[in-house]
Scaffold this active site. Structure first.
Site, mmCIF file in Angstrom:
data_model
loop_
_atom_site.group_PDB
_atom_site.id
_atom_site.type_symbol
_atom_site.label_atom_id
_atom_site.label_comp_id
_atom_site.label_asym_id
_atom_site.label_seq_id
_atom_site.Cartn_x
_atom_site.Cartn_y
_atom_site.Cartn_z
ATOM 1 N N HIS A 98 0.841 -1.200 0.000
ATOM 2 C CA HIS A 98 0.000 0.000 0.000
ATOM 3 C C HIS A 98 0.878 1.253 0.000
ATOM 4 O O HIS A 98 0.635 2.186 -0.781
ATOM 5 C CB HIS A 98 -0.914 0.000 1.226
ATOM 6 C CG HIS A 98 -1.709 1.260 1.394
ATOM 7 N ND1 HIS A 98 -2.933 1.453 0.791
ATOM 8 C CD2 HIS A 98 -1.446 2.408 2.077
ATOM 9 C CE1 HIS A 98 -3.393 2.655 1.099
ATOM 10 N NE2 HIS A 98 -2.504 3.250 1.877
ATOM 11 N N GLU A 99 1.883 1.275 0.859
ATOM 12 C CA GLU A 99 2.775 2.439 0.900
ATOM 13 C C GLU A 99 3.584 2.549 -0.395
ATOM 14 O O GLU A 99 3.847 3.658 -0.870
ATOM 15 C CB GLU A 99 3.697 2.357 2.111
ATOM 16 C CG GLU A 99 2.974 2.345 3.458
ATOM 17 C CD GLU A 99 2.010 3.510 3.637
ATOM 18 O OE1 GLU A 99 2.229 4.572 3.025
ATOM 19 O OE2 GLU A 99 1.031 3.355 4.394
ATOM 20 N N HIS A 102 1.596 4.384 -2.852
ATOM 21 C CA HIS A 102 1.702 5.843 -2.747
ATOM 22 C C HIS A 102 2.952 6.351 -3.464
ATOM 23 O O HIS A 102 2.920 7.395 -4.122
ATOM 24 C CB HIS A 102 1.759 6.261 -1.276
ATOM 25 C CG HIS A 102 0.439 6.207 -0.576
ATOM 26 N ND1 HIS A 102 -0.703 6.773 -1.103
ATOM 27 C CD2 HIS A 102 0.076 5.677 0.622
ATOM 28 C CE1 HIS A 102 -1.720 6.589 -0.258
ATOM 29 N NE2 HIS A 102 -1.268 5.919 0.783
#
Length: 222
Positions: A98-99, A102
């Site tokens: 998920h990071e 980003h």
């Protein structure tokens, strides 16, 4: 205008949603932190591999403290808490990817992230100042100051609303990647549960802010 009973009902509802979202995210994170991924890679390794597979090689991946999971566009770095950094659980790889999602957004100029970044200076000012301006405006009966305070709060709300697609898209990128590299279906489902639970906390926060803004506007109409 809100009737007092109706507003109380809204407050109770948002509290239930907020507490429910927090309970759900804690439950899902805890549950899948105990399930080891058969993929056999730690979270930091998964994030590094995801970035490399997207042609991104200039993102630092660091270990932070407990609960510190975020991407910082100011120095183009990912920080993962010890469990997500070193762990091989479903929660660890879902969080790490998920990071990394980003970081991919930043590298590719994803528009909602760009807009969100542009709002940061205004939000930092507004989130710290609006309450004080509102109180001073009420005490001194200065309508203009009260209106400015509400406008500042609206900026904070816009920031929260723009954050939603940024978070949803990062999770979507993570799930696409986990599927693409062959993470088995049952483990992808667990990762999805973790990321969906985390997303609910952002939705709950935005909902509470919307209701708060409506209440502030209703008070000016009295």
């Amino acid at each position: 205008m809100f009737m007092s009973g109706s507003y109380l009902a809204f407050i109770v509802l948002t509290m239930v949603i907020g507490l429910g979202a927090q309970w759900y995210v804690n439950r899902q994170i805890s549950k899948f932190s105990r399930v080891r991924s058969s993929f056999g890679m730690a979270g930091a390794q998964m994030a590094q591999r995801m970035l490399a597979d997207h042609g991104i090689t200039n993102v630092a991946i660091r270990q932070g403290g407990a609960g510190q999971d975020h991407f910082d566009p100011r120095n183009n770095s990912i920080t993962l808490d010890p469990e997500a950094y070193n762990g091989t659980s479903i929660t660890a790889i879902a969080t790490a990817c998920h990071e990394a999602g980003h970081a991919c957004q930043f590298a590719q100029g994803y528009t909602p992230m760009t807009v969100r970044g542009a709002l940061v200076p205004a939000v930092n000012l507004a989130s710290n100042a609006w309450v004080f301006l509102l109180v001073i405006g009420i005490v001194l009966q200065l309508e203009g100051l009260q209106a400015l305070a509400i406008a500042m709060y609206a900026v904070v709300l816009v920031f929260q609303l723009v954050t939603l697609p940024v978070e949803f898209n990062a999770s979507h990128r993570a799930m696409d990647y986990l599927s693409g590299v062959g993470v088995v279906s049952a483990e992808r489902k667990g990762a999805f549960n973790v990321l969906r639970a985390c997303a609910l906390t952002y939705v709950a926060a935005a909902l509470i802010s919307v209701l708060q803004l409506l209440w502030l506007l209703s008070q000016r109409e009295e």
